[in-house]
Design a protein around this motif. Structure first.
Motif: not given
Length: 134
Positions: A51-72
């Protein structure tokens, strides 16, 4: 008029290398843009999934992937159900956040953000669910 968000950042069981059956649902309806990072966020083990949660520290990084999809398409509806976004106390909320692709481009992508306390959960220090120890 607001821009339609047509990308999704995934950081756990939906990633291709997680080898989880749920990835097939994403792969059928979206195209991989590549590896990416989410700054200003922390990742926790909240069961057999992260689970990802916001952090006050901009140096905190989560690694993953990005996918593009048809919003319809109905992809987000299916994924919202999978991620537990429905009901009175959803497990996750889906939020549009800036993520950075490996080649440096920043895009706005939907991110499933954990919607419960993490104080008693184990943080994944590496920021990477698939490689928790770096």
């Amino acid at each position: 008029m607001a821009k339609t968000v047509d990308s999704l950042f995934v950081y756990g069981t939906l990633r291709r290398d997680a080898r989880h059956a749920s990835h097939a649902m994403l792969a059928r309806g979206a195209t991989l843009l590549g590896d990416a990072t989410l700054n200003g966020a922390a990742i926790y083990l909240v069961g057999e999934y992260p689970g990802v949660v916001p952090s006050d520290n901009q140096e905190d990084v989560v690694h993953g992937e990005v996918y593009r999809f048809d919003p319809k398409s109905d992809l987000l509806t299916l994924l919202d159900e999978y991620e537990g976004c429905l009901g009175p106390r959803p497990l996750y909320t889906r939020e549009p956040l800036p993520v950075t692709l490996a080649q440096g481009e920043t895009v706005t992508a939907w991110v499933y953000v954990y919607n419960h306390p993490v104080s008693k959960k184990s943080r994944i220090a590496s920021g990477d669910f698939l490689f928790p120890y770096g």
